[in-house]
Scaffold this motif. Structure first.
Motif, PDB file in Angstrom:
ATOM      1  N   GLY A  69      14.573  -8.122   7.344  1.00 38.89           N
ATOM      2  CA  GLY A  69      14.690  -7.209   8.849  1.00 38.89           C
ATOM      3  C   GLY A  69      15.033  -6.476   8.261  1.00 38.89           C
ATOM      4  N   MET A  70      15.737  -6.232   7.076  1.00 34.22           N
ATOM      5  CA  MET A  70      16.619  -5.107   7.122  1.00 34.22           C
ATOM      6  C   MET A  70      15.631  -3.896   5.477  1.00 34.22           C
ATOM      7  SD  MET A  70      20.014  -6.273   6.141  1.00 34.22           S
ATOM      8  CE  MET A  70      21.209  -4.745   5.772  1.00 34.22           C
ATOM      9  N   ASP A  71      16.023  -2.508   5.605  1.00 33.50           N
ATOM     10  CA  ASP A  71      15.533  -2.037   4.941  1.00 33.50           C
ATOM     11  C   ASP A  71      16.009  -2.021   2.900  1.00 33.50           C
ATOM     12  OD1 ASP A  71      18.063  -0.898   5.590  1.00 33.50           O
ATOM     13  OD2 ASP A  71      16.818   0.638   5.978  1.00 33.50           O
ATOM     14  N   ASP A  72      17.572  -1.949   2.999  1.00 32.08           N
ATOM     15  CA  ASP A  72      18.350  -1.970   2.296  1.00 32.08           C
ATOM     16  C   ASP A  72      17.139  -2.877   1.167  1.00 32.08           C
ATOM     17  OD1 ASP A  72      19.735   0.281   1.576  1.00 32.08           O
ATOM     18  OD2 ASP A  72      20.643  -1.039   3.237  1.00 32.08           O
ATOM     19  N   PRO A  73      17.168  -4.576   1.775  1.00 33.30           N
ATOM     20  CA  PRO A  73      16.488  -5.905   0.246  1.00 33.30           C
ATOM     21  C   PRO A  73      15.289  -5.537   0.046  1.00 33.30           C
ATOM     22  CG  PRO A  73      17.726  -6.613   2.762  1.00 33.30           C
ATOM     23  CD  PRO A  73      18.126  -5.479   2.826  1.00 33.30           C
ATOM     24  N   LEU A  74      14.626  -4.871   1.696  1.00 32.36           N
ATOM     25  CA  LEU A  74      13.437  -4.138   1.058  1.00 32.36           C
ATOM     26  C   LEU A  74      12.609  -3.208   0.062  1.00 32.36           C
ATOM     27  CD1 LEU A  74      11.856  -4.438   4.616  1.00 32.36           C
ATOM     28  CD2 LEU A  74      11.313  -6.176   2.706  1.00 32.36           C
ATOM     29  N   VAL A  75      13.703  -2.159   0.334  1.00 34.01           N
ATOM     30  CA  VAL A  75      13.984  -1.471  -0.728  1.00 34.01           C
ATOM     31  C   VAL A  75      14.323  -1.720  -2.342  1.00 34.01           C
ATOM     32  CG1 VAL A  75      14.531   0.940  -1.539  1.00 34.01           C
ATOM     33  CG2 VAL A  75      13.740   0.390   0.697  1.00 34.01           C
ATOM     34  N   GLY A  76      15.332  -2.518  -2.419  1.00 35.35           N
ATOM     35  CA  GLY A  76      15.774  -3.281  -3.278  1.00 35.35           C
ATOM     36  C   GLY A  76      14.991  -4.548  -3.467  1.00 35.35           C
ATOM     37  N   GLY A  77      13.162  -4.885  -3.928  1.00 30.07           N
ATOM     38  CA  GLY A  77      12.952  -5.545  -4.133  1.00 30.07           C
ATOM     39  C   GLY A  77      12.993  -7.188  -3.745  1.00 30.07           C
ATOM     40  N   ILE A  78      13.470  -7.792  -2.903  1.00 27.89           N
ATOM     41  CA  ILE A  78      13.804  -8.986  -2.601  1.00 27.89           C
ATOM     42  C   ILE A  78      12.947  -9.539  -2.505  1.00 27.89           C
ATOM     43  CG2 ILE A  78      13.660  -8.463   0.777  1.00 27.89           C
ATOM     44  CD1 ILE A  78      15.524 -10.516   0.762  1.00 27.89           C
ATOM     45  N   VAL A  79      11.366  -9.307  -1.971  1.00 28.37           N
ATOM     46  CA  VAL A  79       9.601  -9.715  -1.498  1.00 28.37           C
ATOM     47  C   VAL A  79       9.705  -9.600  -2.970  1.00 28.37           C
ATOM     48  CG1 VAL A  79       7.413  -9.370  -0.882  1.00 28.37           C
ATOM     49  CG2 VAL A  79       9.341  -8.622   0.631  1.00 28.37           C
ATOM     50  N   ASP A  80       9.791  -9.915  -3.954  1.00 30.58           N
ATOM     51  CA  ASP A  80       9.499  -9.208  -5.222  1.00 30.58           C
ATOM     52  C   ASP A  80       9.458 -11.056  -5.652  1.00 30.58           C
ATOM     53  OD1 ASP A  80       7.728  -6.406  -6.190  1.00 30.58           O
ATOM     54  OD2 ASP A  80       8.944  -6.732  -4.818  1.00 30.58           O
ATOM     55  N   ASN A  95       7.039  -2.373  -4.453  1.00 26.87           N
ATOM     56  CA  ASN A  95       6.249  -1.030  -5.180  1.00 26.87           C
ATOM     57  C   ASN A  95       5.513  -0.159  -3.694  1.00 26.87           C
ATOM     58  OD1 ASN A  95       4.658  -2.299  -4.658  1.00 26.87           O
ATOM     59  ND2 ASN A  95       3.345  -1.931  -6.341  1.00 26.87           N
ATOM     60  N   ALA A  96       5.531  -1.123  -2.412  1.00 31.30           N
ATOM     61  CA  ALA A  96       5.030  -0.498  -1.315  1.00 31.30           C
ATOM     62  C   ALA A  96       6.365   0.210  -0.136  1.00 31.30           C
ATOM     63  CB  ALA A  96       4.317  -1.512  -0.357  1.00 31.30           C
ATOM     64  N   ALA A  97       7.546  -0.701  -0.412  1.00 32.19           N
ATOM     65  CA  ALA A  97       9.291  -0.722   0.102  1.00 32.19           C
ATOM     66  C   ALA A  97       9.181   1.045  -0.344  1.00 32.19           C
ATOM     67  CB  ALA A  97      10.112  -1.252   0.140  1.00 32.19           C
ATOM     68  N   ILE A  98       8.934   1.417  -1.221  1.00 29.15           N
ATOM     69  CA  ILE A  98       8.783   3.264  -1.608  1.00 29.15           C
ATOM     70  C   ILE A  98       9.206   4.016  -0.493  1.00 29.15           C
ATOM     71  CG2 ILE A  98       7.084   3.200  -3.096  1.00 29.15           C
ATOM     72  CD1 ILE A  98       8.862   4.792  -5.024  1.00 29.15           C
ATOM     73  N   LEU A  99       7.400   3.464   0.535  1.00 28.41           N
ATOM     74  CA  LEU A  99       7.309   4.432   1.876  1.00 28.41           C
ATOM     75  C   LEU A  99       8.664   4.562   2.643  1.00 28.41           C
ATOM     76  CD1 LEU A  99       4.249   5.364   2.830  1.00 28.41           C
ATOM     77  CD2 LEU A  99       4.351   3.407   4.024  1.00 28.41           C
ATOM     78  N   GLU A 100       9.225   3.746   2.880  1.00 32.63           N
ATOM     79  CA  GLU A 100      10.750   4.484   3.165  1.00 32.63           C
ATOM     80  C   GLU A 100      11.922   4.865   2.440  1.00 32.63           C
ATOM     81  OE1 GLU A 100      12.417   2.052   5.684  1.00 32.63           O
ATOM     82  OE2 GLU A 100      14.076   2.827   6.574  1.00 32.63           O
ATOM     83  N   GLY A 101      11.750   4.061   1.299  1.00 34.33           N
ATOM     84  CA  GLY A 101      12.714   4.085   0.043  1.00 34.33           C
ATOM     85  C   GLY A 101      12.933   5.165  -0.702  1.00 34.33           C
ATOM     86  N   SER A 102      12.281   6.048  -0.857  1.00 36.04           N
ATOM     87  CA  SER A 102      11.916   7.707  -1.143  1.00 36.04           C
ATOM     88  C   SER A 102      11.307   8.778  -0.250  1.00 36.04           C
ATOM     89  CB  SER A 102      11.459   7.531  -2.642  1.00 36.04           C
ATOM     90  OG  SER A 102      11.100   9.311  -3.283  1.00 36.04           O
ATOM     91  N   LYS A 103      12.078   9.730  -0.245  1.00 36.97           N
ATOM     92  CA  LYS A 103      10.514  10.092   0.707  1.00 36.97           C
ATOM     93  C   LYS A 103      10.575  11.216   0.184  1.00 36.97           C
ATOM     94  CE  LYS A 103      14.833  10.736   4.314  1.00 36.97           C
ATOM     95  NZ  LYS A 103      13.937   9.524   6.235  1.00 36.97           N
ATOM     96  N   LEU A 148      18.013   5.998   0.481  1.00 32.18           N
ATOM     97  CA  LEU A 148      18.492   5.126   2.178  1.00 32.18           C
ATOM     98  C   LEU A 148      19.597   5.984   2.319  1.00 32.18           C
ATOM     99  CD1 LEU A 148      17.028   1.755   1.262  1.00 32.18           C
ATOM    100  CD2 LEU A 148      15.895   3.710   3.394  1.00 32.18           C
ATOM    101  N   ALA A 149      20.203   6.674   3.389  1.00 35.76           N
ATOM    102  CA  ALA A 149      21.354   6.782   3.613  1.00 35.76           C
ATOM    103  C   ALA A 149      22.177   6.547   5.183  1.00 35.76           C
ATOM    104  CB  ALA A 149      21.266   8.439   3.647  1.00 35.76           C
ATOM    105  N   LEU A 150      21.086   5.373   5.508  1.00 36.88           N
ATOM    106  CA  LEU A 150      22.411   4.492   6.765  1.00 36.88           C
ATOM    107  C   LEU A 150      21.510   5.920   7.649  1.00 36.88           C
ATOM    108  CD1 LEU A 150      25.380   3.513   5.842  1.00 36.88           C
ATOM    109  CD2 LEU A 150      23.562   2.113   6.250  1.00 36.88           C
ATOM    110  N   GLY A 151      20.207   6.316   7.634  1.00 38.76           N
ATOM    111  CA  GLY A 151      19.991   7.061   8.585  1.00 38.76           C
ATOM    112  C   GLY A 151      20.709   8.351   8.762  1.00 38.76           C
TER     113      GLY A 151
END
Ligand code: AMP
Ligand code: GLY
Length: 425
Positions: A69-80, A95-103, A148-151
Motif C-alpha cells: 500500500g505504501m510508497d516507502d517500501p515500493l521505492v525501497g524495492g520490496i517488490v524486487d 526501477n518503476a517506483a522511481i516514478l514517485e521516488g524521484s521527482k 520522498l518527504a511525506l508530502g
C-alpha cells in the motif's frame, strides 16, 4: 486465497475492506495494520520496511498475493525482494517506483516523452540553484525536494528571498534528509487539482473514477500541507473532454514511456493533475493509491479488487472491465488537534460502533491502536469517515452527519471538504 497487505493507514484499511469483499479470499494478513484493519485481517507485527521478514512471513503462511500500500517500501524495492523469492506481489519494482521516488526522474521522463507538465530545471548543487533562481522574474516559483518527504517536500515561494531560504532548507539544512540532495525548481501553475488513480499491468492502463484531495490543514485551504484532510469522488471538474485529453497525452504515454525506458510499471499509478488554462498538466506521479483518495474511490468500485490486481501482475488487464457506481462519495478526515505539527496520542475514541451495518457509511482507521481493550488515537490523521450518496451534495451531507457519531477529546477536522461542489450548480 491468502492475502497480505503491507501498510497501516486509512488507505490500507480501505484496501483491506475491499479485499475482504472478494469471494476468492478467505484469509487476510496486514503488516503492521491498525485497530480498524484488524476487523478483517490478522495484524502482523512486522514493519513495512522489513522486506526479508515480510517475505519470510509470506512464504511461511503460504500467502498467494501480497499488496503493497505504501510508497516507502515500493521505492525501497520490496517488490524486487518478493519477486526474487518467487512470491506474487502487487506493486511496481524499484526501477518503476522511481516514478514517485524521484521527482527529477519523473520530470525528465515527461520532458523526454512530451507529457504535459510544468516547466522546470533540476539541480544537485545549491549554488547553481540559487544562481538560476536569481535570473527568474516570475514568482511564485515552486521548489521540490527530489525524494520522498511525506508530502512535505514542496515549497511554494512568493519572492526571491523565500526561494533562497527554501534552497537553504532543502539542499543545505537537509530538512527533508537525502530527499533534498537533488531539487526541482518548477513553474507555478494555477487551476483545479484532480487525482486520477489507475491500474497498470506494464502495458495496459485502466483509470479509476476521479477524486479531489484537500491538502491544507485548515478550512479555506489555509495552514500547512498535510497528507490530506478529505476527499470527494468523482470530481465534477474532471469532464469528458479532460478525460479524453489525459488518455491521449498523459496516461497511456506515461505507461509507454516507462516500458520504453526498460522500467515496465505494474501496480497503481496515481496521476496528480492540475487543470490549467492551457489544459491538464501533471503535478506529480505516485506509485500507489492516494490516502485519502482510496477511501472514496474503492467504496465506489464494482470490481473484485483481487481479480484486478492479479490481472495487473499477470499482464492481462486488457481483459478487465473496470466499473464504478454512478454515485458519489465524500471522506472527511478526523485528525488530532495540532496535526501536522504536534499533537497528543493515546486518546480514547468513542462511537465507532455507530458505523456497524450502516450501508454506505465507512469509518477507515488511519492512526489508531488497541490499548487495554479500548481503541485510542495513534497518529495525526486518526480516522477517515466516508459516506456515499446519490450525488456529491448528498454524500457530503451524509459524511458531515457521520462525523458527529465519533468523539475523541482532541478531534479536529475541516468543515469545507467538497465545498467546491457548490461552484458547479
Ligand atoms: P506534490 O507533492 O508534487 O503533489 O505537491 C504538493 C502540492 O503542492 C500539490 O498538491 C499542489 O497543491 C502544490 N504544487 C506542486 N507543484 C505545483 C506547481 N508547479 N504549481 C502550483 N502548485 C503546485
Ligand atoms: N492524498 C495525496 C497522496 O496520497 O499523496
Amino acid at each position: 486465497m491468502k492475502v497480505l497487505i503491507v501498510g497501516s493507514g486509512g488507505r490500507e484499511h480501505a484496501i483491506a475492506w475491499s479485499v475482504a469483499k472478494s469471494p476468492k479470499v478467505d484469509k487476510i494478513y496486514c503488516a503492521p495494520g491498525n485497530a480498524g484493519i484488524s476487523e478483517y485481517a490478522e495484524c502482523v507485527d512486522i514493519s513495512a520496511m522489513e522486506f526479508e521478514k515480510l517475505a519470510d512471513f509470506a512464504e511461511q503462511h503460504k500467502v498467494d498475493l501480497t499488496i503493497i500500500g505504501m510508497d516507502d517500501p515500493l521505492v525501497g524495492g520490496i517488490v524486487d525482494v518478493f519477486e526474487e523469492r518467487g512470491l506474487k506481489v502487487f506493486g511496481p519494482r524499484k526501477n518503476a517506483a522511481i516514478l514517485e521516488g524521484s521527482k527529477a526522474f519523473s520530470k525528465d521522463l515527461m520532458k523526454k516523452y512530451n507529457i504535459p507538465t510544468a516547466a522546470y530545471e533540476n539541480f544537485d548543487n545549491a549554488e547553481e540553484a540559487l544562481a538560476y533562481l536569481r535570473t527568474q522574474a516570475g514568482f511564485p516559483i515552486v521548489l521540490k525536494a527530489d525524494g520522498l518527504a511525506l508530502g512535505k517536500g514542496v515549497l511554494i515561494c512568493n519572492t526571491l528571498e523565500e526561494a533562497e531560504a527554501g534552497v537553504q532548507q532543502i539542499m543545505e539544512d537537509k530538512k527533508f534528509g537525502s530527499a533534498g540532495n537533488t531539487m526541482v525548481v518548477e513553474e507555478f501553475m494555477t487551476g483545479r487539482e484532480v487525482s486520477v488513480l489507475s491500474f497498470v499491468d506494464g502495458k495496459t492502463i485502466k483509470t479509476m473514477t476521479s477524486a479531489q484531495d484537500h491538502k491544507r490543514a485548515q478550512d479555506g485551504d489555509q495552514g500547512l500541507n498535510t497528507g490530506g484532510m478529505g476527499t470527494f469522488s468523482p470530481s465534477p471538474f474532471y469532464t469528458k473532454e479532460v478525460d479524453e485529453f489525459c488518455r491521449k497525452y498523459i496516461y497511456q504515454p506515461t505507461v509507454d514511456a516507462m516500458a520504453e525506458e526498460g522500467r515496465p510499471f505494474k501496480g497503481i499509478i496515481f496521476f496528480g493533475l492540475m487543470l490549467t488554462e492551457d489544459g491538464p498538466k501533471v503535478l506529480e506521479y505516485n506509485a500507489r493509491f492516494g490516502d485519502p483518495e482510496a477511501q472514496v474511490v474503492l467504496p465506489r468500485m464494482k470490481n473484485d479488487i483481487v481479480e484486478v490486481m492479479e490481472a495487473c501482475v499477470d499482464g492481462t488487464l486488457d481483459q478487465i472491465d473496470l466499473q464504478f457506481e454512478e454515485n458519489a462519495a465524500v471522506c472527511v478526515v478526523l485528525a488530532s488537534e495540532g496535526y501536522p505539527v504536534q499533537y497528543e496520542k493515546g486518546i480514547p475514541i468513542y462511537g465507532l460502533e455507530n458505523f456497524k451495518d450502516k450501508e454506505g457509511f465507512y469509518c477507515f482507521h488511519a492512526g489508531t491502536k488497541l490499548q487495554d481493550n479500548q481503541i485510542v488515537t495513534n497518529g495525526g490523521r486518526v480516522l477517515g469517515v466516508t459516506a456515499k450518496g446519490a450525488d456529491l451534495k448528498e454524500a457530503r451531507k451524509n459524511a458531515y452527519e457521520a462525523v458527529k457519531w465519533i468523539d475523541f477529546s482532541n478531534k479536529y477536522m475541516r468543515h469545507d471538504i467538497g465545498k467546491a461542489i457548490d461552484e458547479v450548480e
